[in-house]
Design an enzyme around this catalytic site. Structure first.
Site, PDB file in Angstrom:
ATOM      1  N   ASP A 233       4.245   0.008   5.523  1.00 29.92           N
ATOM      2  CA  ASP A 233       5.444   0.109   4.693  1.00 29.92           C
ATOM      3  C   ASP A 233       5.297  -0.745   3.432  1.00 29.92           C
ATOM      4  O   ASP A 233       4.611  -1.767   3.430  1.00 29.92           O
ATOM      5  CB  ASP A 233       6.670  -0.353   5.512  1.00 29.92           C
ATOM      6  CG  ASP A 233       7.981   0.158   4.918  1.00 29.92           C
ATOM      7  OD1 ASP A 233       7.942   1.031   4.027  1.00 29.92           O
ATOM      8  OD2 ASP A 233       9.047  -0.325   5.342  1.00 29.92           O
TER       9      ASP A 233
ATOM     10  N   ASN B  35      10.710  11.429   6.628  1.00 38.55           N
ATOM     11  CA  ASN B  35      10.162  11.325   5.269  1.00 38.55           C
ATOM     12  C   ASN B  35      10.213  12.643   4.487  1.00 38.55           C
ATOM     13  O   ASN B  35      10.110  12.635   3.257  1.00 38.55           O
ATOM     14  CB  ASN B  35       8.723  10.785   5.291  1.00 38.55           C
ATOM     15  CG  ASN B  35       8.620   9.314   5.652  1.00 38.55           C
ATOM     16  OD1 ASN B  35       7.618   8.877   6.235  1.00 38.55           O
ATOM     17  ND2 ASN B  35       9.635   8.513   5.311  1.00 38.55           N
TER      18      ASN B  35
HETATM   19  C1  IPE Z   1       8.499   4.272   8.234  1.00 37.17           C
HETATM   20  O1  IPE Z   1       8.721   3.798   6.951  1.00 37.17           O
HETATM   21  C2  IPE Z   1       7.639   5.501   8.175  1.00 37.17           C
HETATM   22  C3  IPE Z   1       6.253   5.301   7.784  1.00 37.17           C
HETATM   23  C4  IPE Z   1       5.684   4.155   7.554  1.00 37.17           C
HETATM   24  C5  IPE Z   1       5.468   6.494   7.660  1.00 37.17           C
HETATM   25  P1  IPE Z   1      10.029   4.197   6.113  1.00 37.17           P
HETATM   26  O2  IPE Z   1       9.927   3.465   4.834  1.00 37.17           O
HETATM   27  O3  IPE Z   1      10.142   5.676   6.043  1.00 37.17           O
HETATM   28  O4  IPE Z   1      11.184   3.636   7.043  1.00 37.17           O
HETATM   29  P2  IPE Z   1      12.668   3.182   6.666  1.00 37.17           P
HETATM   30  O5  IPE Z   1      13.310   4.334   5.971  1.00 37.17           O
HETATM   31  O6  IPE Z   1      12.558   1.989   5.774  1.00 37.17           O
HETATM   32  O7  IPE Z   1      13.303   2.842   7.973  1.00 37.17           O
HETATM   33  C1  IPE Z   2       5.368   3.541   3.257  1.00 35.62           C
HETATM   34  O1  IPE Z   2       5.791   3.060   2.034  1.00 35.62           O
HETATM   35  C2  IPE Z   2       4.699   4.890   3.161  1.00 35.62           C
HETATM   36  C3  IPE Z   2       5.500   6.002   3.712  1.00 35.62           C
HETATM   37  C4  IPE Z   2       6.640   5.907   4.332  1.00 35.62           C
HETATM   38  C5  IPE Z   2       4.952   7.351   3.530  1.00 35.62           C
HETATM   39  P1  IPE Z   2       7.203   3.416   1.436  1.00 35.62           P
HETATM   40  O2  IPE Z   2       7.061   4.607   0.563  1.00 35.62           O
HETATM   41  O3  IPE Z   2       8.221   3.537   2.500  1.00 35.62           O
HETATM   42  O4  IPE Z   2       7.488   2.131   0.544  1.00 35.62           O
HETATM   43  P2  IPE Z   2       8.891   1.407   0.290  1.00 35.62           P
HETATM   44  O5  IPE Z   2       9.474   1.094   1.631  1.00 35.62           O
HETATM   45  O6  IPE Z   2       9.728   2.374  -0.486  1.00 35.62           O
HETATM   46  O7  IPE Z   2       8.527   0.191  -0.472  1.00 35.62           O
HETATM   47 MG    MG Z   3       9.515   2.233   3.347  1.00 31.82          MG
END
Ligand code: IPE
Ligand code: IPE
Ligand code: MG
Length: 261
Positions: free
Chosen positions: A27, A75
């Site tokens: 994340d 996602n």
């Molecule tokens: C969890 O991260 C999913 C992945 C790392 C693929 P998200 O960024 O989607 O989760 P939330 O929305 O912060 O809970």
């Molecule tokens: C994790 O990074 C990757 C996926 C969930 C695909 P994020 O895209 O969730 O990054 P933040 O949480 O917005 O920083």
């Molecule tokens: Mg995220």
């Protein structure tokens, strides 16, 4: 001489210090990009680099199975251009890594409803999984279109079908049987779950399999996550006592009994 106290049935456990299965909620890609005034997809691109380095770092550190949460069922609700960009990156990644996986003997598996991914990605996954299926020392599991709740629904449906045609008994009610219907049927349970970027939530990841996992929440954004950060998480894990519902005393051998490795 009195008998040592009866010990409980042994619970299958990973070796004390090195987690056999590490699962990572990658994340912070978006925030990494935002901090630099870059588009979110640039963060994902850098995140793919970290996937590469972490795959080999984990193996160097003695991990046998590495699961990476790459795309959740939730996602899909992100802006269309981000979802499209992520699928394109996944395609590039799989095309580029195939040779490396074969050279370095990495077995690739997936968990999640991969049948809902773009056809081109599905084809690359099939090819890579087939080409690496005989490697058994180290496994990389990509969680793609994964959600723990959908996993339970899929498992319950498959289990119900098995009961209907007589392969399973409705009154079995054992975790051992039911867990064979999860996406992770052939994998050990995660010992250590790491989430980067400072968030302390599980976001629908391996809810059942992580029942007795240890958690490490790292403040580092995923594109900046290094082998040293992974080693630090493993060192933290190594200090903990996993009790599986028992007491600390039950886990220690009775006085005078030596335990060989
Ligand atoms: C969890 O991260 C999913 C992945 C790392 C693929 P998200 O960024 O989607 O989760 P939330 O929305 O912060 O809970
Ligand atoms: C994790 O990074 C990757 C996926 C969930 C695909 P994020 O895209 O969730 O990054 P933040 O949480 O917005 O920083
Ligand atoms: Mg995220």
């Amino acid at each position: 001489m009195s008998q040592p106290p009866a010990r409980p049935e042994p619970v299958e456990r990973a070796p004390a210090n090195i987690p056999r299965h590490v699962a990572i909620i990658m994340d912070g890609n978006g925030r990494w990009a935002k901090q630099r005034g870059l588009p979110r997809i640039e963060g994902h691109r850098r995140g793919v680099e970290t996937v590469r380095t972490t795959t080999f770092a984990a193996r160097d550190l003695g991990v046998k199975v590495l699961t990476l949460y790459a795309f959740s069922v939730e996602n899909w609700k992100r802006p269309q251009d981000e979802v499209g960009g992520l699928m394109t990156l996944l395609e590039f990644y799989l095309k580029k890594e195939l040779k490396t996986f074969i050279r370095d003997r990495v077995r690739l598996l997936t968990i999640g409803r991969t049948e809902e991914l773009p056809a081109s990605v599905q084809e690359l996954l099939r090819e890579t999984i087939a080409a690496t299926k005989d490697f058994h020392d180290y496994t990389l599991v990509l969680a793609l279109n994964y959600g723990a709740r959908t996993e339970v629904i899929d498992a319950a449906q498959a289990y119900a079908a098995a009961v209907a045609d007589g392969r399973e008994k409705l009154n079995d009610r054992s975790w051992e049987t039911f867990s064979r219907y999860l996406y992770t049927a052939e994998l050990p349970e995660p010992d250590l779950v790491i989430r980067t970027s400072g968030e302390s939530r599980i976001s629908n990841f391996l809810l059942l399999q992580a029942a007795y996992a240890e958690f490490v929440f790292s403040p580092v954004l995923w594109p900046d996550f290094t082998k040293d950060d992974l080693a630090a998480a493993i060192a933290d894990y190594a200090k903990r006592e996993r009790r599986y519902g028992l007491t600390s005393e039950q886990l220690k051998p009775p006085a005078g009994v030596s335990v060989s490795a």
